[in-house]
Design a protein around this motif. Structure first.
Motif, PDB file in Angstrom:
ATOM      1  N   UNK A 210       0.875  -1.123   0.064  1.00 16.38           N
ATOM      2  CA  UNK A 210      -0.043   0.196  -0.035  1.00 16.38           C
ATOM      3  C   UNK A 210       0.776   1.367  -0.071  1.00 16.38           C
ATOM      4  N   UNK A 211       1.918   1.276   0.829  1.00 18.03           N
ATOM      5  CA  UNK A 211       2.894   2.271   0.802  1.00 18.03           C
ATOM      6  C   UNK A 211       4.290   1.835   0.116  1.00 18.03           C
ATOM      7  N   UNK A 212       4.056   2.478  -1.305  1.00 22.42           N
ATOM      8  CA  UNK A 212       5.096   1.989  -2.086  1.00 22.42           C
ATOM      9  C   UNK A 212       6.518   2.394  -1.875  1.00 22.42           C
ATOM     10  N   UNK A 213       6.347   3.722  -1.187  1.00 21.02           N
ATOM     11  CA  UNK A 213       7.916   4.131  -0.601  1.00 21.02           C
ATOM     12  C   UNK A 213       8.732   3.417   0.145  1.00 21.02           C
ATOM     13  N   UNK A 214       7.902   2.829   1.200  1.00 26.28           N
ATOM     14  CA  UNK A 214       8.630   2.214   2.564  1.00 26.28           C
ATOM     15  C   UNK A 214       9.237   0.923   2.212  1.00 26.28           C
ATOM     16  N   UNK A 215      10.022   0.559   2.897  1.00 23.62           N
ATOM     17  CA  UNK A 215      10.816  -0.692   2.767  1.00 23.62           C
ATOM     18  C   UNK A 215       9.720  -1.925   3.242  1.00 23.62           C
ATOM     19  N   UNK A 216       9.556  -2.939   2.534  1.00 23.38           N
ATOM     20  CA  UNK A 216       8.841  -3.982   3.042  1.00 23.38           C
ATOM     21  C   UNK A 216       9.884  -5.360   3.126  1.00 23.38           C
ATOM     22  N   UNK A 217      10.049  -5.691   4.049  1.00 21.58           N
ATOM     23  CA  UNK A 217      10.950  -7.033   4.281  1.00 21.58           C
ATOM     24  C   UNK A 217       9.828  -8.207   4.462  1.00 21.58           C
ATOM     25  N   UNK A 218       9.896  -9.221   3.708  1.00 22.26           N
ATOM     26  CA  UNK A 218       8.931 -10.390   4.060  1.00 22.26           C
ATOM     27  C   UNK A 218       9.876 -11.743   4.059  1.00 22.26           C
ATOM     28  N   UNK A 219       9.837 -12.114   5.344  1.00 20.42           N
ATOM     29  CA  UNK A 219      10.447 -13.537   5.655  1.00 20.42           C
ATOM     30  C   UNK A 219       9.497 -14.390   5.719  1.00 20.42           C
ATOM     31  N   UNK A 220       8.753 -15.255   4.798  1.00 16.45           N
ATOM     32  CA  UNK A 220       7.770 -15.907   5.107  1.00 16.45           C
ATOM     33  C   UNK A 220       7.880 -17.306   4.965  1.00 16.45           C
ATOM     34  N   UNK A 221       7.257 -18.057   5.536  1.00 17.63           N
ATOM     35  CA  UNK A 221       7.452 -19.520   5.495  1.00 17.63           C
ATOM     36  C   UNK A 221       5.869 -20.163   5.052  1.00 17.63           C
ATOM     37  N   UNK A 222       5.766 -20.994   4.213  1.00 20.64           N
ATOM     38  CA  UNK A 222       4.676 -21.583   4.028  1.00 20.64           C
ATOM     39  C   UNK A 222       4.719 -22.983   3.847  1.00 20.64           C
ATOM     40  N   UNK A 223       4.003 -23.978   4.451  1.00 17.89           N
ATOM     41  CA  UNK A 223       3.937 -25.492   4.751  1.00 17.89           C
ATOM     42  C   UNK A 223       3.031 -25.994   3.909  1.00 17.89           C
ATOM     43  N   UNK A 224       3.149 -26.615   2.983  1.00 21.57           N
ATOM     44  CA  UNK A 224       1.900 -27.367   2.208  1.00 21.57           C
ATOM     45  C   UNK A 224       1.950 -28.736   2.483  1.00 21.57           C
ATOM     46  N   UNK A 225       0.940 -29.591   3.039  1.00 18.12           N
ATOM     47  CA  UNK A 225       1.201 -31.079   3.281  1.00 18.12           C
ATOM     48  C   UNK A 225      -0.011 -31.436   2.195  1.00 18.12           C
ATOM     49  N   UNK A 226       0.456 -32.410   1.430  1.00 19.15           N
ATOM     50  CA  UNK A 226      -0.559 -32.883   0.345  1.00 19.15           C
ATOM     51  C   UNK A 226      -0.443 -34.362   0.819  1.00 19.15           C
ATOM     52  N   UNK A 227      -1.611 -34.608   1.352  1.00 17.24           N
ATOM     53  CA  UNK A 227      -2.007 -36.034   1.804  1.00 17.24           C
ATOM     54  C   UNK A 227      -2.336 -37.015   0.770  1.00 17.24           C
ATOM     55  N   UNK A 228      -2.412 -38.426   1.063  1.00 15.45           N
ATOM     56  CA  UNK A 228      -2.821 -39.358  -0.016  1.00 15.45           C
ATOM     57  C   UNK A 228      -3.734 -39.087  -1.298  1.00 15.45           C
ATOM     58  N   UNK A 229      -3.249 -39.270  -2.349  1.00 14.72           N
ATOM     59  CA  UNK A 229      -4.268 -39.073  -3.250  1.00 14.72           C
ATOM     60  C   UNK A 229      -4.754 -37.641  -3.298  1.00 14.72           C
ATOM     61  N   UNK A 230      -4.432 -36.372  -2.762  1.00  7.87           N
ATOM     62  CA  UNK A 230      -4.775 -35.211  -2.876  1.00  7.87           C
ATOM     63  C   UNK A 230      -4.186 -34.506  -3.992  1.00  7.87           C
ATOM     64  N   UNK A 231      -4.612 -33.360  -4.340  1.00  8.88           N
ATOM     65  CA  UNK A 231      -4.163 -32.407  -5.442  1.00  8.88           C
ATOM     66  C   UNK A 231      -3.963 -31.076  -5.148  1.00  8.88           C
TER      67      UNK A 231
END
Lengths: 443, 254
Positions: A210-231
């Protein structure tokens, strides 16, 4: 502790950990053990330096110099309205919209709050959910990823999405990550996606500041677990401005007969994009496709590190990343494929192609295969090229201007990756973005 | 239509064209023949504006515009068309999108509105027939996986779509089987008119049985050493080029 990169930020984060939020007395935080173990790792290793082989080509020093806050006050983002959100919709995409502001789920701006098939909640409120603890942090290697360790120690919020067994989520979930802070901010969102047996989920992630001028540092972690026969079909569309820095750690774990497709498009804008995409094939007969397109200009640095870990037999993985670089942009591609001794009958393919549009653009491409099994089919390759003069002349000789000809050739180069993006509105959105950026570059 | 005067060109330091003079009028078909390495394809490249050729002397006027001052795209927009000896394969660029871009850029240059989708489609359908192309080809990537014959037919299809004033066909007959040669030639014959002109660069008399030229020129060592009518091509077919080379050598001694 040896010399520390970004000592100020390092100290601030250490203070955060020690005093602010997560004292041992806060027994409510059931992931405290994970946080403590993770922080030990970060405290010991600090921010990664170029001495670390995985960060050899990506020097974080200059990106960590700014004075960054680790907390955003709520009144900073009251200004975000439904009209603001609307401008980040993808034309023609019929989706459930989930809005996150500075990593926190905003219920009033989101159009969907889950149903009988899928539950959606803030990760901060997921502690009591039975399926939270068995999954959170399970496959993330905090020992060798100090930024993922930092996130694991200090994450405050994010999304927890869980799709029930046999559930087919009727529309894609469009997750709009909005960053909103008037001053420089260091954010550490954490997301957990669990897709149970036979379930199907499509996710589209987009990012905006939203504020294009200020510094944005993203250190993100996403975990995805795809179980048996899932898509799971997972679309990640990255964009940003100068002063946007993102390190995106995505950890995928696949069970038997599951399918995971990742489509990552990194469009010009952000100073720094580092994607760590790790896929753990912990069961047999899985299928994985990783398609990536990255476009950089100016002084951007785009670094894609991926690992596909074939631990069990009869799994198929295919990775194809293509990069287009103009100006002084730099890209790194490092794709590791491990085929463990047990993983017989593995099919693993990997390809990285780059098109350099200027003399000053740089690519470091490093495909890596480590095979410990003896009955496998694996290949990898990497190319770095420039425009074909003959193709350019051919197009010009038909009355097409040099600028349009270059545009056509770039589109053509991107085609075989972009064409793989299955959701047509997402694909068209990217094609438009490519055209728009090329017009800027070649005008 | 095309007036080439004393055209000299070189690649790096090597002189390739050493004073070409040629006048092509509207409605005419000229054939340029000559032994390998005599400069035939180079002449085509110089006229179309290929980068690595440097013109050191002379002029080439298309109507009243000197082509040599123009970018390759502006030469095309002024009405020049080069059918490539080796058409380039460009995966990912669809034939149809490419043609639409080309046609509309040429129209914009002439101050015309872009063709709407319906008219463009109608034009495409009509011109495809000239080279017995079906829609399948036009929807594919530009020349990708095309056979030699298909590529050459696509060149003539593009020519038909863009309606140039002057077309240069650079060895369009090479690599064609009899059927493809007939199709390509029929296409060209149907496109011939009092308002346009063709230059055929070829090694073989065979093409000239299908597309009958008004004039035949022999290019040797960067110069036109003999011009005549279609009978010259027959004579060359029978006698080869050595007798002409000898004549040139004799003239050189005098």
């Amino acid at each position: 502790m040896a010399t520390q990169i970004a000592a100020t930020l390092y100290n601030k984060l250490s203070e955060d950990f020690k005093h602010k939020r997560f004292s041992p007395e806060e027994a409510k935080d059931a992931v405290y053990a994970l946080r403590e173990k993770s922080f030990e790792q970060f405290a010991e290793k600090g921010f990664p330096s170029i001495k670390n082989e995985d960060w050899k080509y990506t020097n974080l020093v200059s990106f960590l110099k700014d004075d960054l806050q680790t907390e955003v006050l709520a009144h900073d983002y009251n200004e975000v309205s439904p009209a603001t959100v609307k401008q980040y919709f993808i034309e023609g995409l019929d989706a459930h919209t989930l809005v996150l502001i500075n990593g926190e789920l905003n219920v009033s701006l989101s159009t969907f709050h889950g149903d009988g098939t899928v539950s959606i909640q803030a990760i901060s409120s997921a502690v009591d959910t039975p399926d939270y603890l068995p999954y959170i942090g399970k496959e993330v290697d905090v020992k060798h990823n100090s930024l993922a360790a930092l996130n694991s120690a200090l994450f405050k919020d994010g999304l927890f999405i869980e799709v029930k067994a046999n559930g087919v989520v009727d529309k894609p979930l469009h997750i709009i990550h909005l960053n909103c802070s008037a001053s420089g901010i260091f954010l550490q969102p954490r997301h957990l996606v669990v897709v149970h047996k036979n379930a199907v989920l499509n996710i589209v992630e987009t990012f905006a500041n939203i504020h294009e001028e200020s510094v944005v540092w993203l250190n993100s972690v996403t975990e995805v677990y795809v179980e048996e026969n899932a898509q799971v079909n997972h679309y990640v569309l990255q964009s940003g401005q100068v002063n946007t820095r993102m390190v995106n750690h995505t950890e995928i774990t696949q069970k038997k007969h599951s399918l995971y497709n990742n489509y990552t498009a990194t469009l010009p804008g952000a100073d720094l994009v580092r994607n760590n995409l790790n896929v753990n094939l912990v069961d047999n007969n899985t299928e994985t496709h990783l398609f990536g397109l990255y476009m950089g200009a100016g002084h951007q640095l785009i670094d894609n590190h991926s690992t596909v870990d074939h631990r069990k037999p009869n799994c198929f993985s295919n990775e194809h990343y293509k990069g287009i670089l103009a100006g002084n942009a730099k890209a790194v591609f490092n794709g590791k494929v491990f085929v463990r001794q047990e993983a017989q009958k593995t099919n693993a393919f990997q390809q990285n192609n780059n098109l350099l549009l200027s003399d000053k653009a740089v690519v470091d491409s490093k495909p890596q295969l480590e095979i410990f099994a003896d009955d496998v089919k694996c290949s990898h390759g990497s190319t770095i090229g420039q425009f074909s003069k003959e193709a350019l002349f051919y197009l010009q000789s038909r009355g097409i201007s040099e600028a349009s000809a270059r545009g056509l050739l770039v589109q053509a180069f991107a085609f075989d990756v972009v064409n793989k993006f299955k959701l047509a509105p997402v694909r068209e959105h990217i094609e438009k973005q490519i055209t728009h950026n090329l017009e800027q570059w070649f005008k | 239509m095309l007036t080439i005067k004393n055209l000299h060109a070189q690649v790096e330091e090597k002189k390739i064209l050493k004073g070409i003079n040629l006048q092509v009028n509207a409605g005419e078909v000229h054939a340029i023949m000559g032994p390998n390495g005599s400069g035939k394809s180079s002449l085509a490249s110089v006229l179309a504006g290929r980068q690595n050729f440097e013109v050191t002397e002379g002029s080439a006027l298309l109507e009243d515009k000197d082509l040599l001052d123009l970018s390759p795209e502006d030469r095309a927009r002024e009405g020049l068309f080069l059918a490539f000896q080796y058409p380039v394969e460009i995966p990912g660029v669809s034939n149809i999108n490419f043609l639409k871009t080309a046609l509309n850029e040429i129209r914009a240059y002439k101050g015309l509105q872009p063709l709407d989708a319906r008219s463009f489609l109608a034009l495409t359908r009509e011109r495809q027939k000239l080279v017995e192309f079906d829609a399948q080809f036009t929807n594919r990537s530009l020349n990708e996986g095309f056979s030699g014959g298909e590529k050459k037919r696509n060149e003539i299809f593009q020519l038909a779509m863009l309606e140039p004033k002057l077309s240069i066909l650079d060895e369009t007959d090479s690599g064609l089987d009899i059927d493809a040669l007939r199709i390509v030639s029929n296409g060209v014959n149907k496109l011939r008119s009092a308002n346009n002109a063709f230059i055929l660069i070829t090694h073989y008399q065979r093409l000239l049985d299908y597309i009958v030229p008004d004039f035949v020129h022999v290019l040797y060592d960067g110069r036109i050493i003999r011009s005549g009518t279609k009978e010259l091509a027959l004579e060359l077919e029978e006698r080869g080029y050595d007798w002409l080379k000898e004549e040139v050598a004799l003239q050189g001694q005098l």
